[in-house]
Design an enzyme around this catalytic site. Structure first.
Site, PDB file in Angstrom:
ATOM      1  N   ASP A  11       0.865  -1.179   0.000  1.00 35.09           N
ATOM      2  CA  ASP A  11       0.000   0.000   0.000  1.00 35.09           C
ATOM      3  C   ASP A  11       0.908   1.238   0.000  1.00 35.09           C
ATOM      4  OD1 ASP A  11       0.874   0.351   2.617  1.00 35.09           O
ATOM      5  OD2 ASP A  11      -1.120   0.314   3.520  1.00 35.09           O
ATOM      6  N   CYS A  68       3.099  -3.071   4.107  1.00 33.53           N
ATOM      7  CA  CYS A  68       2.233  -1.946   4.477  1.00 33.53           C
ATOM      8  C   CYS A  68       2.912  -1.246   5.654  1.00 33.53           C
ATOM      9  CB  CYS A  68       0.798  -2.400   4.773  1.00 33.53           C
ATOM     10  SG  CYS A  68       0.541  -3.350   6.288  1.00 33.53           S
ATOM     11  N   THR A  70       2.575  -1.556   8.936  1.00 32.54           N
ATOM     12  CA  THR A  70       2.983  -2.503   9.993  1.00 32.54           C
ATOM     13  C   THR A  70       3.217  -3.918   9.485  1.00 32.54           C
ATOM     14  OG1 THR A  70       0.675  -3.074  10.383  1.00 32.54           O
ATOM     15  CG2 THR A  70       1.590  -1.255  11.707  1.00 32.54           C
TER      16      THR A  70
END
Ligand code: RB5
Length: 145
Positions: A11, A68, A70
């Protein structure tokens, strides 16, 4: 594409690290299937987890890397697909054990939590480590199928 093509997706929070890891994969002679995202604009991580799951299912890649902020959201989304075993790894020990014990086929990384150097180490170890293949680990992995 080859049988050992590595699919990679991220992302917006993982975009910069994805680019760095993609270069690392190419530098070490791997075929890479980049499934986006293609810039820092905000996107939804499940869409990219789903793209990567589709690539594994169709045989366009055998293993994958997801990034992403985390590593957690994108791994949760990927693990909703039966054929995906995505492991969030923060260090080389977790990357090694995810392969040896869990036969993980997707490495999930948190770009906001670990540095580039650690991410590269996780990637190298994840790709170089084989599944242990012993009876007890095979039995447990089979129960997740
Ligand atoms: C995006 O802001 C962030 O929530 C996402 O990258 C990820 O960390 C979710 O688990």
């Amino acid at each position: 594409m080859t049988a050992d093509t590595i699919a990679i997706a991220a992302d917006h929070a993982g975009y910069a690290l994805k680019q760095a890891l993609k270069e690392e994969l190419a530098r070490t002679g791997r075929d890479v299937l980049d499934l986006g995202t293609d810039g820092p604009q905000s996107v939804d991580y499940p869409d990219f987890a789903n793209r990567l799951a589709d690539a594994l299912q169709s045989g366009r890649a055998r293993r994958g890397v997801l990034v992403c902020g985390t590593g957690i959201g994108i791994a949760i989304a990927a693990n909703r697909h039966r054929h995906v075993r995505a492991a969030v790894c923060h260090d080389v020990s977790s990357a090694r054990l995810a392969r040896q014990h869990n036969d993980a086929n997707v490495l999930a990384l948190g770009a906001r939590l670990i540095g580039d150097e650690t991410a590269r180490d996780c990637l190298r170890v994840f790709l170089e480590t084989a599944f242990d293949g012993g009876e007890r680990h095979s039995r447990r992995v089979a129960k997740m199928g």
